[in-house]
Design an enzyme around this catalytic site. Structure first.
Site, mmCIF file in Angstrom:
data_model
loop_
_atom_site.group_PDB
_atom_site.id
_atom_site.type_symbol
_atom_site.label_atom_id
_atom_site.label_comp_id
_atom_site.label_asym_id
_atom_site.label_seq_id
_atom_site.Cartn_x
_atom_site.Cartn_y
_atom_site.Cartn_z
ATOM 1 N N ARG A 153 -10.476 3.398 -11.723
ATOM 2 C CA ARG A 153 -10.329 3.182 -10.375
ATOM 3 C C ARG A 153 -11.685 4.091 -9.346
ATOM 4 N NH1 ARG A 153 -4.427 2.334 -11.522
ATOM 5 N NH2 ARG A 153 -3.859 0.578 -10.457
ATOM 6 N N ARG A 202 -14.617 -0.857 -11.894
ATOM 7 C CA ARG A 202 -14.455 -1.299 -9.727
ATOM 8 C C ARG A 202 -15.378 0.030 -9.381
ATOM 9 N NH1 ARG A 202 -8.406 -1.464 -8.085
ATOM 10 N NH2 ARG A 202 -8.595 0.687 -7.134
ATOM 11 N N ARG A 227 3.535 -2.693 -0.706
ATOM 12 C CA ARG A 227 3.812 -1.943 -1.835
ATOM 13 C C ARG A 227 4.343 -0.810 -2.065
ATOM 14 N NH1 ARG A 227 -1.871 -1.742 -4.518
ATOM 15 N NH2 ARG A 227 -1.164 0.214 -5.823
ATOM 16 N N GLU A 242 -6.228 -10.655 -5.555
ATOM 17 C CA GLU A 242 -5.519 -9.378 -5.422
ATOM 18 C C GLU A 242 -4.593 -10.307 -3.779
ATOM 19 O OE1 GLU A 242 -6.162 -5.288 -6.015
ATOM 20 O OE2 GLU A 242 -8.008 -5.455 -5.644
ATOM 21 N N ASN A 268 -0.277 -5.476 -8.204
ATOM 22 C CA ASN A 268 0.208 -4.262 -7.019
ATOM 23 C C ASN A 268 -0.383 -4.867 -6.258
ATOM 24 O OD1 ASN A 268 0.717 -3.005 -9.378
ATOM 25 N ND2 ASN A 268 -0.974 -1.806 -8.604
ATOM 26 N N ASP A 269 -1.461 -5.478 -5.567
ATOM 27 C CA ASP A 269 -1.753 -5.996 -4.104
ATOM 28 C C ASP A 269 -0.872 -7.315 -4.364
ATOM 29 O OD1 ASP A 269 -2.734 -3.231 -2.500
ATOM 30 O OD2 ASP A 269 -4.263 -3.970 -3.976
ATOM 31 N N CYS A 271 -4.759 -6.316 -14.415
ATOM 32 C CA CYS A 271 -4.400 -4.722 -14.439
ATOM 33 C C CYS A 271 -3.675 -3.821 -13.161
ATOM 34 C CB CYS A 271 -5.981 -4.661 -13.634
ATOM 35 S SG CYS A 271 -6.454 -5.067 -12.453
ATOM 36 N N HIS A 309 0.866 5.850 -5.312
ATOM 37 C CA HIS A 309 0.232 6.265 -6.262
ATOM 38 C C HIS A 309 0.795 6.808 -6.885
ATOM 39 C CE1 HIS A 309 -3.704 8.312 -7.335
ATOM 40 N NE2 HIS A 309 -3.401 8.876 -7.321
#
Ligand code: PEP
Ligand code: MG
Length: 588
Positions: free
Chosen positions: A295, A331, A464, A430, A453-454, A501, A188
């Site tokens: 997000r 989202r 991650r 993801e 990312n996931d 994304c 993050h």
């Protein structure tokens, strides 16, 4: 120099703010002869400050219990102890060292003495002394409060770990750079830092042991390095590098008005990922054409209570209005794993990344989902909104979420609240499970958005945000490329759009490759990355990109693919990927 993982580009030079919630770590610094008296004064001032603090606490405490105020008196006496003070001053003089280090030395000496005496009463005194001396040390290093909220000058934050809630309360305008001991490529901190253009490095091991608050520190977010107490030569080098980077960013911004298309006319919509409404305002500045990922979990992390449908509606409405005429992808809540929120998921999980997160959590707590969906629907009247479901791993989840969407629409109709009836709905891809059934998923939604990312984390089984396995987090792993290609092929055959994304979509080193893997409709990224990705995009043809991707797909290891892509990109765009950014402006 300390090496870590670069997660937000740029160079920051400034004063360290060590946020260490456990203990204060002190290292030795050499003081020039002429500054020794100044150092002694620092010590005396810090002791005076500690006395004043004790006095202050004593006043507050006396109303609670007399006994407590007596204890505080003994603490104050300890501070007046000549041996303690004189010993420390002597060490400063003899060793020409900083006051905090000298004081730590004195403390150690006394502690050893106490340890050798077998007397409980004296052992208790040892702990008192430890507490009092650490109070003085904290005053010396300049921060006695442990809340980032109170930062009131430009600093580089150095800490073990930063939670999403920490980043929310930070006064962003004072944060020059960030360095954390833990964290991986898509943690993050990186997402937050790059959204704000703050250089950041993560995964720095035990960095906090080697930095004191107030030390001069350099964060090289290009190379992933931290320099503590730089010498003159290093300082010159990094000041130059910082200027080069700023100059380079400026030249990129000159072209933000140009079309995002390849040399052979393939258009890609470049959009922004945001976490808060404030970021929406700067998107146009970077040439972004909409928001490809909002997000929304940060709306929940930032408030003490859960936001209501009305709160969500007014926030979404403002974001959409700011972005008009461009679209906004909202989202639904993706709490869990790296974005924990005890207000919602308060039962600890052994394996949160595989736990109740994303759409699973929303389906388990439908009230949350309903308020989100209704908030989104109501805001859809004010611009182009698309809904996006996170962390999907089955068709049933989408069926169920779509049922809630229908229910939300029905409730609004019954209350005669208007909304956009044909609002578009998408699913994030993801998990490997979702990727392998993307055809079935696309029968139920209008588009998919790949959360790399996931997806990378789950395809490779590599956390991650864990720096111990950060070297295994390889976006260019053959399995990742293969799965991405599969998604593109299926979506293209079905005539449905695909966006990316995750962070990979905003990494200019990957732009060429991603374009070659299949038809990319949208790339959504931190706003700062848009100009550079656009620049690369405008200098390649789709035909070349396909050739490059085909070759990458024929290779067997991440190392080979990394080497191949890096060589290609560096030879085609030497100045954009130059480590020191010593680029020649005239040639640009
Ligand atoms: C992703 O996983 O790629 C993504 C965009 O979502 P987040 O980083 O918020 O998990
Ligand atoms: Mg994700």
């Amino acid at each position: 120099m300390y090496s870590g993982i670069a997660v937000s580009s740029g160079v920051a030079i400034g004063k360290a703010y060590l946020l260490d919630r456990s203990k204060v770590c002190v290292i030795k610094r050499n003081i020039p002869e002429k500054e020794i008296e100044k150092e002694i004064k620092r010590l005396r001032d810090a002791i005076a400050m500690s006395k004043a603090q004790m006095q202050d606490i004593k006043q507050k405490a006396s109303s609670i219990a007399d006994k407590y105020s007596i204890i505080l008196d003994t603490y104050t006496l300890l501070l007046e102890d000549d041996i303690l003070v004189n010993e420390t001053i002597e060490t400063i003089r003899r060793e020409r060292s900083n006051a905090e280090w000298a004081l730590t030395e004195t403390l150690e000496k006394f502690t050893n003495l106490f340890n050798n005496i077998n007397d409980d009463y004296l052992k208790g005194k040892r702990d008192d002394l430890d507490l009092v001396v650490h109070g003085v040390i904290k005053n010396l290093i300049g921060h006695h409060q442990e809340s980032l909220e109170d930062i009131d000058e430009p600093v580089i934050v150095i800490t073990h770990e930063l939670s999403p809630s920490d980043t929310i309360i930070m006064p962003k305008n004072h944060i020059l750079g960030m360095a954390t001991e833990v964290g991986g490529k898509t943690s993050h901190v990186g997402i937050f830092a790059s959204a704000l253009g703050i250089p950041a490095v993560v995964g720095l091991g035990s960095l906090t042991q080697f930095v004191n608050s107030g030390d001069r520190v350099i964060v090289d977010g290009i190379q992933g390095e931290i320099i503590v107490d730089p010498d003159k030569e290093q300082l010159n080098h990094y000041q130059k590098k910082q200027k080069n980077y700023q100059r380079y960013e400026k030249t990129l911004l000159k072209d933000i008005g140009l079309e995002a298309e390849t040399l052979d006319g393939e258009k890609v919509q470049l959009m922004a990922n945001i976490e808060t409404i404030h970021e929406a305002k700067s998107i146009r500045k970077y040439g972004g054409e909409g928001i490809g990922l909002y997000r929304t979990e940060f709306l929940y992390l930032a408030s003490n209570s859960l936001p209501t449908e009305n709160d969500l509606y007014s926030n979404f409405k403002k974001v959409v209005q700011t972005m008009e005429p461009y679209p906004v992808v909202i989202r639904t809540l993706d709490i869990g794993a790296d974005k924990q929120l005890s207000k919602i998921n308060n039962s600890p999980e052994d394996n949160p990344a595989l736990g109740l997160r994303g759409i699973r959590l929303s389906l388990a707590q439908p009230d949350l989902l309903m308020s989100q969906l209704k908030g989104i629907l109501r805001a859809s009247l004010y611009g182009k909104i698309k809904i996006l479901y996170p962390m999907v791993s089955s068709v049933e989840e989408i069926v169920e979420a779509n049922d809630y969407l229908e229910k939300a629409k029905e409730e609004l109709r019954n209350s005669q609240i208007p909304f956009q009836e044909d609002i578009l709905v998408g699913a994030m891809i993801e998990t490997p499970a979702a990727a392998l059934i993307v055809d079935r998923i696309l029968e139920l939604v209008d588009y998919v958005s790949i959360g790399t990312n996931d997806l990378i984390q789950y395809v490779l089984a590599v956390d991650r945000i864990n720096e111990n396995v950060a070297h295994l987090y390889q976006p260019f792993h053959p399995s990742v490329l293969k799965i991405l290609k599969e998604i593109f092929v299926i979506a293209e055959n079905m005539g449905k759009p695909v966006s990316i994304c995750g962070e990979l979509g905003g990494d200019p080193i990957a732009t060429f490759l991603l374009l070659g893997l299949g038809k990319v409709h949208e790339l959504s990224m931190e706003p700062h990355s848009i100009p550079k990705v656009k620049k690369i995009l405008r200098k390649i043809t789709l035909k070349e990109a396909r050739k490059l991707a085909d070759h990458a797909l024929s290779l067997s290891t991440s190392e080979e693919i990394n080497r191949f892509i890096n060589n290609e990109m560096r030879s085609r765009f030497p100045s954009d990927f130059d480590r020191d950014l010593a680029f020649d402006e005239k040639k640009e």
